[in-house]
Motif scaffolding. Sequence first.
Motif, PDB file in Angstrom:
ATOM      1  N   ARG A 200     -11.393 -28.835 -13.480  1.00  8.56           N
ATOM      2  CA  ARG A 200     -10.937 -27.543 -13.979  1.00  8.56           C
ATOM      3  C   ARG A 200      -9.504 -27.266 -13.498  1.00  8.56           C
ATOM      4  O   ARG A 200      -8.666 -26.800 -14.254  1.00  8.56           O
ATOM      5  CB  ARG A 200     -11.884 -26.440 -13.496  1.00  8.56           C
ATOM      6  CG  ARG A 200     -11.586 -25.045 -14.056  1.00  8.56           C
ATOM      7  CD  ARG A 200     -11.837 -24.977 -15.570  1.00  8.56           C
ATOM      8  NE  ARG A 200     -13.176 -25.445 -15.898  1.00  8.56           N
ATOM      9  CZ  ARG A 200     -14.269 -24.685 -15.895  1.00  8.56           C
ATOM     10  NH1 ARG A 200     -14.179 -23.405 -15.583  1.00  8.56           N
ATOM     11  NH2 ARG A 200     -15.435 -25.194 -16.211  1.00  8.56           N
ATOM     12  N   PHE A 201      -9.249 -27.552 -12.240  1.00  7.34           N
ATOM     13  CA  PHE A 201      -7.893 -27.383 -11.700  1.00  7.34           C
ATOM     14  C   PHE A 201      -6.879 -28.203 -12.499  1.00  7.34           C
ATOM     15  O   PHE A 201      -5.825 -27.702 -12.900  1.00  7.34           O
ATOM     16  CB  PHE A 201      -7.865 -27.808 -10.230  1.00  7.34           C
ATOM     17  CG  PHE A 201      -6.481 -28.031  -9.685  1.00  7.34           C
ATOM     18  CD1 PHE A 201      -5.707 -26.961  -9.267  1.00  7.34           C
ATOM     19  CD2 PHE A 201      -5.937 -29.312  -9.618  1.00  7.34           C
ATOM     20  CE1 PHE A 201      -4.414 -27.165  -8.782  1.00  7.34           C
ATOM     21  CE2 PHE A 201      -4.670 -29.518  -9.141  1.00  7.34           C
ATOM     22  CZ  PHE A 201      -3.900 -28.442  -8.715  1.00  7.34           C
ATOM     23  N   PHE A 204      -5.794 -26.986 -16.001  1.00  9.39           N
ATOM     24  CA  PHE A 204      -4.837 -25.884 -16.026  1.00  9.39           C
ATOM     25  C   PHE A 204      -3.484 -26.270 -15.437  1.00  9.39           C
ATOM     26  O   PHE A 204      -2.455 -25.707 -15.804  1.00  9.39           O
ATOM     27  CB  PHE A 204      -5.382 -24.686 -15.232  1.00  9.39           C
ATOM     28  CG  PHE A 204      -6.477 -23.940 -15.922  1.00  9.39           C
ATOM     29  CD1 PHE A 204      -6.311 -23.445 -17.202  1.00  9.39           C
ATOM     30  CD2 PHE A 204      -7.686 -23.724 -15.279  1.00  9.39           C
ATOM     31  CE1 PHE A 204      -7.327 -22.750 -17.837  1.00  9.39           C
ATOM     32  CE2 PHE A 204      -8.713 -23.025 -15.909  1.00  9.39           C
ATOM     33  CZ  PHE A 204      -8.527 -22.538 -17.194  1.00  9.39           C
ATOM     34  N   SER A 205      -3.480 -27.214 -14.500  1.00  8.49           N
ATOM     35  CA  SER A 205      -2.296 -27.399 -13.654  1.00  8.49           C
ATOM     36  C   SER A 205      -1.564 -28.717 -13.816  1.00  8.49           C
ATOM     37  O   SER A 205      -0.471 -28.877 -13.279  1.00  8.49           O
ATOM     38  CB  SER A 205      -2.714 -27.243 -12.178  1.00  8.49           C
ATOM     39  OG  SER A 205      -3.311 -25.996 -11.974  1.00  8.49           O
ATOM     40  N   ASP A 245     -14.555 -21.673 -12.041  1.00  4.85           N
ATOM     41  CA  ASP A 245     -13.212 -21.083 -12.134  1.00  4.85           C
ATOM     42  C   ASP A 245     -12.764 -20.532 -10.783  1.00  4.85           C
ATOM     43  O   ASP A 245     -11.619 -20.721 -10.363  1.00  4.85           O
ATOM     44  CB  ASP A 245     -13.191 -19.955 -13.171  1.00  4.85           C
ATOM     45  CG  ASP A 245     -13.216 -20.465 -14.600  1.00  4.85           C
ATOM     46  OD1 ASP A 245     -12.768 -21.604 -14.835  1.00  4.85           O
ATOM     47  OD2 ASP A 245     -13.680 -19.725 -15.482  1.00  4.85           O
ATOM     48  N   ALA A 248     -12.044 -23.429  -8.400  1.00  2.00           N
ATOM     49  CA  ALA A 248     -10.826 -24.122  -8.813  1.00  2.00           C
ATOM     50  C   ALA A 248      -9.589 -23.303  -8.451  1.00  2.00           C
ATOM     51  O   ALA A 248      -8.560 -23.848  -8.027  1.00  2.00           O
ATOM     52  CB  ALA A 248     -10.859 -24.392 -10.315  1.00  2.00           C
ATOM     53  N   CYS A 249      -9.685 -21.979  -8.600  1.00  2.00           N
ATOM     54  CA  CYS A 249      -8.574 -21.109  -8.221  1.00  2.00           C
ATOM     55  C   CYS A 249      -8.316 -21.187  -6.724  1.00  2.00           C
ATOM     56  O   CYS A 249      -7.165 -21.277  -6.283  1.00  2.00           O
ATOM     57  CB  CYS A 249      -8.880 -19.664  -8.647  1.00  2.00           C
ATOM     58  SG  CYS A 249      -7.549 -18.501  -8.288  1.00  2.00           S
ATOM     59  N   HIS A 252      -6.619 -24.422  -5.957  1.00  3.86           N
ATOM     60  CA  HIS A 252      -5.223 -24.322  -6.382  1.00  3.86           C
ATOM     61  C   HIS A 252      -4.398 -23.604  -5.311  1.00  3.86           C
ATOM     62  O   HIS A 252      -3.328 -24.078  -4.915  1.00  3.86           O
ATOM     63  CB  HIS A 252      -5.168 -23.553  -7.708  1.00  3.86           C
ATOM     64  CG  HIS A 252      -3.802 -23.379  -8.265  1.00  3.86           C
ATOM     65  ND1 HIS A 252      -3.466 -23.750  -9.548  1.00  3.86           N
ATOM     66  CD2 HIS A 252      -2.654 -22.864  -7.730  1.00  3.86           C
ATOM     67  CE1 HIS A 252      -2.195 -23.481  -9.776  1.00  3.86           C
ATOM     68  NE2 HIS A 252      -1.693 -22.936  -8.680  1.00  3.86           N
ATOM     69  N   TYR A 272      -6.855 -18.615 -14.027  1.00  2.00           N
ATOM     70  CA  TYR A 272      -8.265 -18.992 -13.956  1.00  2.00           C
ATOM     71  C   TYR A 272      -9.208 -17.865 -14.384  1.00  2.00           C
ATOM     72  O   TYR A 272     -10.429 -18.020 -14.310  1.00  2.00           O
ATOM     73  CB  TYR A 272      -8.615 -19.451 -12.536  1.00  2.00           C
ATOM     74  CG  TYR A 272      -7.921 -20.732 -12.142  1.00  2.00           C
ATOM     75  CD1 TYR A 272      -8.474 -21.977 -12.445  1.00  2.00           C
ATOM     76  CD2 TYR A 272      -6.693 -20.712 -11.492  1.00  2.00           C
ATOM     77  CE1 TYR A 272      -7.833 -23.152 -12.085  1.00  2.00           C
ATOM     78  CE2 TYR A 272      -6.038 -21.893 -11.145  1.00  2.00           C
ATOM     79  CZ  TYR A 272      -6.618 -23.097 -11.439  1.00  2.00           C
ATOM     80  OH  TYR A 272      -5.976 -24.268 -11.096  1.00  2.00           O
TER      81      TYR A 272
END
Length: 300
Positions: A200-201, A204-205, A245, A248-249, A252, A272
Amino acid sequence: MKAITEKLRHNVVLFPKTIDYYQIELTRMLETERYREAIELLRFLVECDSGDPRTNEEWQALLDWLRTMQPDLYIEEEEEVSEEELRRRQLTDKEKKDANYVRELLQILEDGTNLAKQALALEQLSCLEDPSINEALKKWLISVPLPPTLQFKVLQVLRRRGEDSTVTLDKLGEPVKFDIQATPSSFDDFPQEAYSIVDRFLSFSETKHPVLAYFAEETWQEFLSYLYGTSVYEELLSLTEDQTDAWACAFHLVLEETMLGTVDEENAYELYGITEELKFSLSRASMLFKRFVRDVFPQA
């Protein structure tokens, strides 16, 4: 590690704290003879902008030296012998020539003065044929309070050596019974659910934060070895989408703080989709990640 495109590599500017983090990781790789991984990391670093030409020159010189010292890693693909097999041949030859070799490696474990040397000794012991090694490793594992990542390494070595038994250890404050043969022999053996947070990270990243993305997978593997077998590890295998989420946030944010020295909470929360309902899960995950960084990367 997840590959980064050539375009992304050339656009990466490394922050001073990020450079320090990579230098620590390079040292760990070289101390434990993980030359192929060190070469891969150096290939990435020499194409980044460190802000200091001397640093890039040092990385290039180290890369060139490794290519010279490890020519067996560059034979044609169809003829390739794995780095593990090459090491096994060298070590078994040394074992036959030196009657004290196994005893010396076990003594490194018992001295307990250098984690990197202990990890290297374990890798070497995993390749040797002496039948007394398994019992010596089990006795050491049970009788000495080892760091969680080192416990996991011993379990892996015992599995590779064919040990078929169970051990009960204290890990992160809870008693855990381990079936040695159920231990993942490599990080590819972990269930897919164990990678839901880092996946998930990355989703997004990877393009927005390529430096973080490059380091994320190896950091996550260290985290899995740190948690393996605990109740929190079992929890990670059954997170809901929203909980994933939140975790994962948190991952991050701790990577940002550790590698860049600063965090942008507002941006991460938006990225997220963190709501008030998820902030408890986020806070709990953040505390665990920060404890992990303190325990595993004390220099960071």
